[in-house]
Design a protein around this motif. Sequence first.
Motif, short mmCIF file in Angstrom:
data_model
loop_
_atom_site.label_atom_id
_atom_site.label_comp_id
_atom_site.label_asym_id
_atom_site.label_seq_id
_atom_site.Cartn_x
_atom_site.Cartn_y
_atom_site.Cartn_z
N UNK A 30 0.94 -1.20 0.12
CA UNK A 30 0.03 0.07 -0.06
C UNK A 30 0.85 1.17 -0.02
N UNK A 31 0.09 2.42 0.02
CA UNK A 31 0.98 3.51 0.11
C UNK A 31 0.72 4.36 1.50
N UNK A 32 1.55 5.06 1.96
CA UNK A 32 1.25 5.71 3.21
C UNK A 32 1.98 6.87 3.32
N UNK A 33 1.69 7.53 4.69
CA UNK A 33 2.67 8.91 4.81
C UNK A 33 3.46 8.63 5.95
N UNK A 34 4.64 9.34 6.05
CA UNK A 34 5.73 9.29 7.02
C UNK A 34 5.87 10.66 7.56
N UNK A 35 5.67 10.94 8.73
CA UNK A 35 6.09 12.55 9.33
C UNK A 35 6.50 12.57 10.90
N UNK A 36 7.04 13.54 11.12
CA UNK A 36 7.70 13.69 12.18
C UNK A 36 6.86 14.95 13.20
N UNK A 45 -1.09 4.33 7.32
CA UNK A 45 -1.54 3.89 6.21
C UNK A 45 -2.54 3.16 6.31
N UNK A 46 -3.23 2.85 5.16
CA UNK A 46 -4.82 2.06 5.39
C UNK A 46 -4.67 0.38 4.98
N UNK A 47 -5.23 -0.18 5.56
CA UNK A 47 -5.29 -1.45 5.13
C UNK A 47 -6.77 -2.21 4.88
N UNK A 48 -6.83 -2.49 3.65
CA UNK A 48 -8.05 -3.25 3.10
C UNK A 48 -8.18 -4.63 3.69
N UNK A 49 -9.30 -4.77 4.68
CA UNK A 49 -9.53 -6.05 5.02
C UNK A 49 -10.41 -6.76 4.10
N UNK A 50 -11.50 -6.37 3.56
CA UNK A 50 -12.27 -6.86 2.54
C UNK A 50 -12.80 -5.84 1.64
N UNK A 51 -13.63 -6.19 0.89
CA UNK A 51 -14.36 -5.09 0.04
C UNK A 51 -14.95 -3.97 0.80
N UNK A 52 -15.55 -4.25 1.70
CA UNK A 52 -16.33 -3.20 2.55
C UNK A 52 -15.75 -2.62 3.99
N UNK A 53 -14.62 -3.24 4.34
CA UNK A 53 -13.94 -2.96 5.81
C UNK A 53 -12.47 -2.58 5.44
#
Length: 147
Positions: A30-36, A45-53
């Motif tokens: 996936x893609x994410x953001x890194x910051x201080x 970052x976002x993790x897709x567990x299923x189509x709607x979760x």
Amino acid sequence: MKNTIKRYVKLRFQTKINHDDQTDSYEFTTRGQLFHKGSQDYLRFEEDLSDDHSVQTTMKWDGRELMLIRQGSILMRQGFIVGEETLGRYVTPDASWETKAMTEKLSVQWPSGKNRGRIKLVYKFMLQGQETGTHEVRLTLEEDTTK
């Protein structure tokens, strides 16, 4: 990582869980953001567990403790400190459980320049007093220059 500018990263998340004589694996990119912010570094970052979760995951690093915070269809808050047992909580729409982690290894290296960053975490995990096995989590981070 010392600047407060958000940097976009591509990440590969891999986990292996060894319990009794079984090994379960899970992997995604996936893609994410890194910051201080303040004295801490954040990876979000976002993790897709299923189509709607899906779950918004934040990893917060202060140089000693890695805090894992998951928000969405699953809520979770668990800290990891090498050599220490830490308490946390895991919540689904149906139930809420106490968690414990005994961290064996933890290494955090943020990406810089052309170097990839890595997070490696090995811990024994208990959910409501039941051992779920030894978890090995690896994240590989690479700056995403397409955004």
